[in-house]
Design a protein around this motif. Structure first.
Motif, mmCIF file in Angstrom:
data_model
loop_
_atom_site.group_PDB
_atom_site.id
_atom_site.type_symbol
_atom_site.label_atom_id
_atom_site.label_comp_id
_atom_site.label_asym_id
_atom_site.label_seq_id
_atom_site.Cartn_x
_atom_site.Cartn_y
_atom_site.Cartn_z
ATOM 1 N N UNK A 147 0.817 -1.216 0.000
ATOM 2 C CA UNK A 147 0.000 0.000 0.000
ATOM 3 C C UNK A 147 0.849 1.263 0.000
ATOM 4 N N UNK A 148 1.930 1.265 0.772
ATOM 5 C CA UNK A 148 2.735 2.475 0.962
ATOM 6 C C UNK A 148 3.980 2.527 0.088
ATOM 7 N N UNK A 149 4.283 1.418 -0.589
ATOM 8 C CA UNK A 149 5.477 1.384 -1.410
ATOM 9 C C UNK A 149 6.692 0.945 -0.631
ATOM 10 N N UNK A 150 7.714 0.435 -1.322
ATOM 11 C CA UNK A 150 8.917 -0.041 -0.626
ATOM 12 C C UNK A 150 9.778 1.107 -0.111
ATOM 13 N N UNK A 151 9.913 1.176 1.192
ATOM 14 C CA UNK A 151 10.778 2.177 1.816
ATOM 15 C C UNK A 151 11.154 1.686 3.199
ATOM 16 N N UNK A 152 12.146 2.311 3.789
ATOM 17 C CA UNK A 152 12.598 1.900 5.117
ATOM 18 C C UNK A 152 11.480 2.084 6.133
ATOM 19 N N UNK A 153 10.767 3.207 6.058
ATOM 20 C CA UNK A 153 9.734 3.489 7.046
ATOM 21 C C UNK A 153 8.525 2.578 6.870
ATOM 22 N N UNK A 154 8.202 2.220 5.641
ATOM 23 C CA UNK A 154 7.093 1.290 5.418
ATOM 24 C C UNK A 154 7.415 -0.081 6.001
ATOM 25 N N UNK A 155 8.632 -0.543 5.777
ATOM 26 C CA UNK A 155 9.035 -1.842 6.317
ATOM 27 C C UNK A 155 9.073 -1.805 7.838
ATOM 28 N N UNK A 156 9.593 -0.706 8.414
ATOM 29 C CA UNK A 156 9.652 -0.601 9.869
ATOM 30 C C UNK A 156 8.253 -0.595 10.477
ATOM 31 N N UNK A 230 13.871 -10.365 0.477
ATOM 32 C CA UNK A 230 14.114 -11.541 -0.370
ATOM 33 C C UNK A 230 12.912 -11.817 -1.266
ATOM 34 N N UNK A 231 11.702 -11.526 -0.747
ATOM 35 C CA UNK A 231 10.484 -11.735 -1.529
ATOM 36 C C UNK A 231 10.176 -10.567 -2.459
ATOM 37 N N UNK A 232 10.965 -9.502 -2.377
ATOM 38 C CA UNK A 232 10.729 -8.341 -3.220
ATOM 39 C C UNK A 232 9.716 -7.373 -2.658
ATOM 40 N N UNK A 233 9.351 -7.516 -1.379
ATOM 41 C CA UNK A 233 8.353 -6.652 -0.754
ATOM 42 C C UNK A 233 8.948 -5.823 0.368
ATOM 43 N N UNK A 234 10.250 -5.651 0.355
ATOM 44 C CA UNK A 234 10.893 -4.912 1.430
ATOM 45 C C UNK A 234 11.430 -3.574 0.961
ATOM 46 N N UNK A 235 12.609 -3.251 1.426
ATOM 47 C CA UNK A 235 13.255 -1.996 1.050
ATOM 48 C C UNK A 235 13.566 -2.014 -0.440
ATOM 49 N N UNK A 236 13.596 -0.846 -1.044
ATOM 50 C CA UNK A 236 13.906 -0.743 -2.468
ATOM 51 C C UNK A 236 15.173 -1.517 -2.803
ATOM 52 N N UNK A 237 15.147 -2.212 -3.930
ATOM 53 C CA UNK A 237 16.279 -3.060 -4.317
ATOM 54 C C UNK A 237 17.549 -2.265 -4.560
ATOM 55 N N UNK A 238 17.437 -0.958 -4.735
ATOM 56 C CA UNK A 238 18.635 -0.143 -4.930
ATOM 57 C C UNK A 238 19.424 0.032 -3.638
ATOM 58 N N UNK A 239 18.755 -0.149 -2.509
ATOM 59 C CA UNK A 239 19.413 0.025 -1.210
ATOM 60 C C UNK A 239 19.987 -1.311 -0.768
ATOM 61 N N UNK A 240 21.277 -1.385 -0.467
ATOM 62 C CA UNK A 240 21.847 -2.662 -0.037
ATOM 63 C C UNK A 240 21.428 -3.038 1.381
ATOM 64 N N UNK A 241 20.735 -4.146 1.514
ATOM 65 C CA UNK A 241 20.455 -4.774 2.806
ATOM 66 C C UNK A 241 20.808 -6.241 2.660
ATOM 67 N N UNK A 242 20.919 -6.932 3.775
ATOM 68 C CA UNK A 242 21.267 -8.346 3.683
ATOM 69 C C UNK A 242 20.222 -9.126 2.889
ATOM 70 N N UNK A 243 18.948 -8.798 3.067
ATOM 71 C CA UNK A 243 17.900 -9.478 2.310
ATOM 72 C C UNK A 243 17.974 -9.170 0.829
#
Length: 294
Positions: A147-156, A230-243
């Motif tokens: 609903x809110x789009x992939x971002x750090x705050x949406x995931x948090x 990993x499922x593609x529903x987290x932080x934007x793929x441009x941002x490096x995270x372990x997932x």
């Protein structure tokens, strides 16, 4: 003059002779876990200063290269340095984990205090919490991110909301027991204000269980962020995270398994260290365990 201790006794002193105020002693496991966690957190915080390359810089000539002096862990499919991305990826993962733990504990503490002390509000609050707990946390997180789009705050936010009811139930159970204590009844009889009773008499009883619960929430949040990415529903793929790093590397797993191994290793060590320290905190802070040891 006292003889110099043998190497074995030195190791025993280092890992097994850390005395705690209540007479506890930490073994090798918690000490190693603390050291590993400090190294991971410090490397993530200092990532811009210590990484050998820009984690976002692409180099088509260097794509999928093996370990070398220039790239100690090799490069990914876009020629980016794997070591730099793994170290930098810990910044976002730890930020989400710690942020979700702090926010959920603070909100859950305030709601739990009100629910446990005021009987009229308890029924309404707990029905709302039960409704939130009935929704699978992963599905709720995916829905909120969609609903809110992939971002750090949406995931948090997606990770924090399902954790709040668990904290509320924990705080409520402690308050229900503590409010019957004589010192609380005395404070009520003396005419103390409700905020003073809640924060000075009841809230301190929740600090020990909340400390333990906070470590588990932090570890769970880091893992959930990795699953969502990993499922593609987290932080934007441009941002490096372990997932995200593991999600990009799964396509090339047969060709270069290290693209998943290194971020997965860091993720596992971080979660294992946090959980082990949480278990140690539970053993130290639980008064029943102290009496049993005595």
């Amino acid at each position: 003059m006292q003889a110099d201790p043998q190497p074995a006794s030195r190791m025993q002193w280092l890992f097994g002779a850390i005395a705690l105020p209540a007479g506890w002693r930490l073994g090798a496991g918690p000490v190693i876990a603390a050291v590993v966690l400090v190294v991971i957190v410090a490397s993530a915080l200092l990532a811009p200063l210590i990484v050998p390359h820009d984690p976002m810089t692409m180099d088509a000539v260097q794509r999928l290269k093996g370990p070398s002096e220039m790239h100690p862990l090799g490069t990914d499919a876009y020629g980016r340095d794997v070591l730099s991305r793994v170290v930098t990826g810990g910044r976002i993962s730890l930020l989400i984990g710690i942020g979700a733990a702090v926010v959920s504990v603070l909100i859950g503490l305030m709601i739990g205090l009100v629910s446990g002390f005021f009987r009229t509000a308890d029924a309404i609050i707990m029905r709302v919490m039960d409704s939130l707990m009935a929704i699978p946390s992963i599905l709720l997180a995916i829905a909120l991110v969609a609903l809110n789009g992939p971002s750090i705050w949406s995931v948090m936010a997606a990770i924090t909301i399902p954790e709040i009811p668990r904290v509320v139930r924990l705080v409520r159970s402690v308050v229900l027991s503590a409010r019957e204590e004589p010192y609380v009844e005395a404070a009520i009889a003396l005419g103390s204000s409700m905020p003073k009773i809640l924060w000075q008499h009841l809230m301190p009883n929740t600090l020990a269980p909340l400390t333990v619960q906070g470590t588990y929430i932090c570890a769970s949040a880091i893992l959930t962020e990795a699953i969502l990415s990993f499922l593609g529903a987290g932080v934007s793929t441009e941002i490096p995270t372990w997932g995200n790093i593991m999600a990009e590397g799964r396509v090339y797993f047969q060709l270069k398994p290290s693209l998943i191994f290194w971020p997965g290793l860091m993720l596992s060590l971080c979660i294992l260290s946090i959980n082990l320290l949480g278990d140690t905190a539970r053993d130290v802070l639980d008064p029943r365990l102290k009496k049993r040891e005595a």
